[in-house]
Design an enzyme around this catalytic site. Structure first.
Site, PDB file in Angstrom:
ATOM      1  CG  ASN A 218      53.381 -12.462  50.389  1.00 36.37           C
ATOM      2  OD1 ASN A 218      52.768 -13.020  51.299  1.00 36.37           O
ATOM      3  ND2 ASN A 218      52.802 -12.175  49.240  1.00 36.37           N
ATOM      4  CG  LEU A 260      60.061 -24.715  58.920  1.00 32.70           C
ATOM      5  CD1 LEU A 260      60.448 -25.251  60.283  1.00 32.70           C
ATOM      6  CD2 LEU A 260      61.279 -24.063  58.256  1.00 32.70           C
ATOM      7  CB  CYS A 270      51.790 -14.003  45.946  1.00 35.73           C
ATOM      8  SG  CYS A 270      50.043 -14.008  45.539  1.00 35.73           S
TER       9      CYS A 270
HETATM   10  C1  UGA Z   1      50.857 -16.370  49.430  1.00 37.00           C
HETATM   11  C2  UGA Z   1      50.763 -16.096  50.945  1.00 37.00           C
HETATM   12  O1  UGA Z   1      50.881 -17.336  51.667  1.00 37.00           O
HETATM   13  C3  UGA Z   1      49.455 -15.402  51.311  1.00 37.00           C
HETATM   14  O2  UGA Z   1      49.439 -15.075  52.702  1.00 37.00           O
HETATM   15  C4  UGA Z   1      49.332 -14.121  50.492  1.00 37.00           C
HETATM   16  O3  UGA Z   1      48.094 -13.454  50.733  1.00 37.00           O
HETATM   17  C5  UGA Z   1      49.409 -14.468  49.004  1.00 37.00           C
HETATM   18  O4  UGA Z   1      50.666 -15.130  48.738  1.00 37.00           O
HETATM   19  C6  UGA Z   1      49.314 -13.174  48.224  1.00 37.00           C
HETATM   20  O5  UGA Z   1      50.216 -12.340  48.362  1.00 37.00           O
HETATM   21  O6  UGA Z   1      48.290 -12.922  47.580  1.00 37.00           O
HETATM   22  P1  UGA Z   1      49.865 -18.237  47.774  1.00 37.00           P
HETATM   23  O7  UGA Z   1      50.730 -17.625  46.722  1.00 37.00           O
HETATM   24  O8  UGA Z   1      48.453 -18.545  47.451  1.00 37.00           O
HETATM   25  O9  UGA Z   1      49.827 -17.292  49.097  1.00 37.00           O
HETATM   26  O10 UGA Z   1      50.552 -19.612  48.179  1.00 37.00           O
HETATM   27  P2  UGA Z   1      51.278 -20.256  49.437  1.00 37.00           P
HETATM   28  O11 UGA Z   1      50.396 -21.239  50.063  1.00 37.00           O
HETATM   29  O12 UGA Z   1      51.871 -19.239  50.307  1.00 37.00           O
HETATM   30  O13 UGA Z   1      52.447 -21.062  48.683  1.00 37.00           O
HETATM   31  C7  UGA Z   1      53.426 -20.385  47.893  1.00 37.00           C
HETATM   32  C8  UGA Z   1      54.448 -21.348  47.351  1.00 37.00           C
HETATM   33  O14 UGA Z   1      55.292 -21.833  48.387  1.00 37.00           O
HETATM   34  C9  UGA Z   1      53.857 -22.593  46.694  1.00 37.00           C
HETATM   35  O15 UGA Z   1      54.565 -22.843  45.499  1.00 37.00           O
HETATM   36  C10 UGA Z   1      54.090 -23.698  47.700  1.00 37.00           C
HETATM   37  O16 UGA Z   1      54.204 -24.968  47.111  1.00 37.00           O
HETATM   38  C11 UGA Z   1      55.396 -23.241  48.314  1.00 37.00           C
HETATM   39  N1  UGA Z   1      55.626 -23.761  49.681  1.00 37.00           N
HETATM   40  C12 UGA Z   1      54.808 -23.400  50.699  1.00 37.00           C
HETATM   41  C13 UGA Z   1      56.713 -24.605  49.921  1.00 37.00           C
HETATM   42  O17 UGA Z   1      57.479 -24.939  49.004  1.00 37.00           O
HETATM   43  N2  UGA Z   1      56.936 -25.039  51.200  1.00 37.00           N
HETATM   44  C14 UGA Z   1      56.141 -24.690  52.238  1.00 37.00           C
HETATM   45  O18 UGA Z   1      56.417 -25.122  53.386  1.00 37.00           O
HETATM   46  C15 UGA Z   1      55.033 -23.856  51.975  1.00 37.00           C
END
Ligand code: UGA
Length: 440
Positions: A218, A260, A270
């Site tokens: 994470n 990215l 998370c």
């Molecule tokens: C994250 C991890 O991706 C999961 O693998 C993990 O199981 C989970 O935490 C957890 O620990 O339970 P999640 O919090 O649901 O999952 O969301 P993500 O899809 O990872 O996005 C997290 C944040 O990053 C969001 O605010 C999203 O908008 C942001 N993000 C994501 C970006 O700003 N840029 C990106 O390229 C990708």
């Protein structure tokens, strides 16, 4: 088929319980929140997750999934017990492990009671599913050893979950990998059998390494996003395009295209919590994780950037109507925990802006934090007479908006695309002044 218990009916717990039930195991899911358990029993989901409701309905109806508030009932009926309770942040950043401790004590008590009644051999496999700092497994083991009868055989394992909100079911059933930290052959065999229907590489390791894999993964993903956001600042200063930079970097297989996407930064239940807990854990064992502190700092700056851009467009924000489309921390969820929108709304309100918001799923949750701002039924109602439109979540619904119409009903045609997901060239042709993140 196994008898599985899952303690905690939050996002990780309920998805885990429902998916194991879908795989035909007999599952019992416990939560001490009786209202939540009643809600789920009545087939009313406590949060929005695509596809979950259907699986819960099906598995409750065919009695593969049972809900309870009793950890002792669960301990009695299950050979494998997953602990999926919350591990929230404390003010110093460390994970609050009191819920994990409490359920461990409850399991130990239930095992003690069982031993009084049953004469035969009792074995339980206790599994950490929640994200926990390294060494938590050792504490769970010590607690069980101390508080339950010596004749009871048990193993403690770590099987961290990698599901993402919004695609949690798919992430469970078709994961990139399964991580299992175990200390015994017996427990290893149980996991091999349990995950046999799921086609994914399984990495067996010790419990401590499995715990670290979750925090390290994470934190690495958060670092990747902060890295591209730092690059976006450089792009902005020299007039380059971060989207093209990310594309060019992403083709390199060693870097990869995912995570990215520059924007207003990472939020959710998370990443903020896990990065903070990993830093604190490092401090506790004598390693100051300064790299991750910078990752946090960059993330904070991305949120502030929106206010700077709003001021560049509107000069004074006081008394100006500003519309926000997208409140959840990412699309396909109603979750607003640590969403960038919360901080951005607070700052805009401080500046004296008049805010109108719309989100397909997250408005009810946001009303609990900001009851006094205006919530609208449609994006069009939201932007009427506004001086500025800010997108904070890249919901698909927003891509299909009629921007010609939006331009007509707005007071001034200014857009800040906080997720770089709109068709910039088309918007400019329509007559909007467009500001993305790391691209103009
Ligand atoms: C994250 C991890 O991706 C999961 O693998 C993990 O199981 C989970 O935490 C957890 O620990 O339970 P999640 O919090 O649901 O999952 O969301 P993500 O899809 O990872 O996005 C997290 C944040 O990053 C969001 O605010 C999203 O908008 C942001 N993000 C994501 C970006 O700003 N840029 C990106 O390229 C990708």
């Amino acid at each position: 088929m196994r008898n599985i218990g899952v303690i905690g009916a939050g996002h990780v717990g309920l998805v885990t319980a429902a998916c194991f039930a879908k795989l035909e195991h007999n599952v019992i899911c416990a939560d001490n929140d009786s209202q939540k358990i009643e809600k789920i029993k009545n087939l009313d989901m406590p949060f929005y997750e695509p596809g979950l409701e259907e699986i819960v309905k099906e598995t409750i109806r065919n009695k593969k999934l049972i809900l309870t508030t009793s950890v002792s009932e669960l301990t009695e009926k299950s050979d494998i017990i997953f602990i999926a309770v919350g591990t929230p942040s404390t003010p110093d950043g460390s994970a609050d492990l009191s819920y994990v401790e409490n359920v461990t004590i409850e399991i130990a008590r239930a095992l003690t009671e069982m031993k009084k009644i049953f004469d035969n051999k009792i074995y339980r496999l206790i599994v950490e599913k929640s994200t926990v700092p390294v060494l938590t497994g050792e504490w769970v083991k010590k607690t069980l050893e101390l508080m339950s009868p010596t004749e009871i055989e048990f193993d403690v394992a770590a099987n961290p979950e990698f599901l993402r909100e919004g695609s949690a079911i798919n992430d469970f059933l078709e994961p990139d990998r399964i991580i299992i930290g175990v200390g015994s052959e017996k427990a290893k065999r149980i996991f091999e059998e349990l995950y046999a229907p799921i086609k994914a590489p399984i990495v067996f390791t010790d419990v401590k390494s499995a715990e670290i894999i979750k925090h390290a993964s994470n934190s690495f993903l958060a670092l990747k996003i902060s890295y591209i956001n730092a690059i976006s600042q450089i792009c902005e200063k020299v007039g380059a395009d971060v989207e093209k930079v990310a594309e060019g970097m992403g083709y390199d297989k060693r870097i990869g295209k995912d995570f990215l996407k520059a924007g207003v930064g990472w939020g959710g239940s998370c990443f903020p919590k896990d990065v903070a807990a990993f830093i604190k854990m490092g401090e506790d064992i004598g390693y100051p994780f300064n790299l991750l502190k910078e990752v946090q700092k960059i993330n904070k700056e991305q949120r502030l950037l929106v206010i700077k851009k709003a001021k560049e467009l509107l000069w004074n924000l006081r008394g100006k109507e500003i519309s926000i489309l997208g409140l959840s921390f990412k699309p396909n969820t109603d979750d607003i925990r640590d969403a960038p929108s919360i901080e951005i709304i607070s700052l805009l309100l401080k500046e004296g802006a008049i805010l109108k918001c719309y989100d397909p799923k997250a408005m009810e949750n946001m009303k609990k934090i900001f009851p006094d701002i205006l919530y609208c039924q449609t994006p069009y109602e939201c932007v009427k007479n506004s001086s500025l439109l800010i997108f904070l979540t890249e919901w698909d619904e927003f891509k299909n908006i009629d921007f010609e119409k939006i331009k007509e009903i707005m007071k001034t045609p200014y857009i800040i695309d906080g997720r770089n997901f709109l068709d910039r060239d088309k918007l400019k042709k329509t007559g909007f002044i467009y500001k993305g993140i790391g691209r103009n």
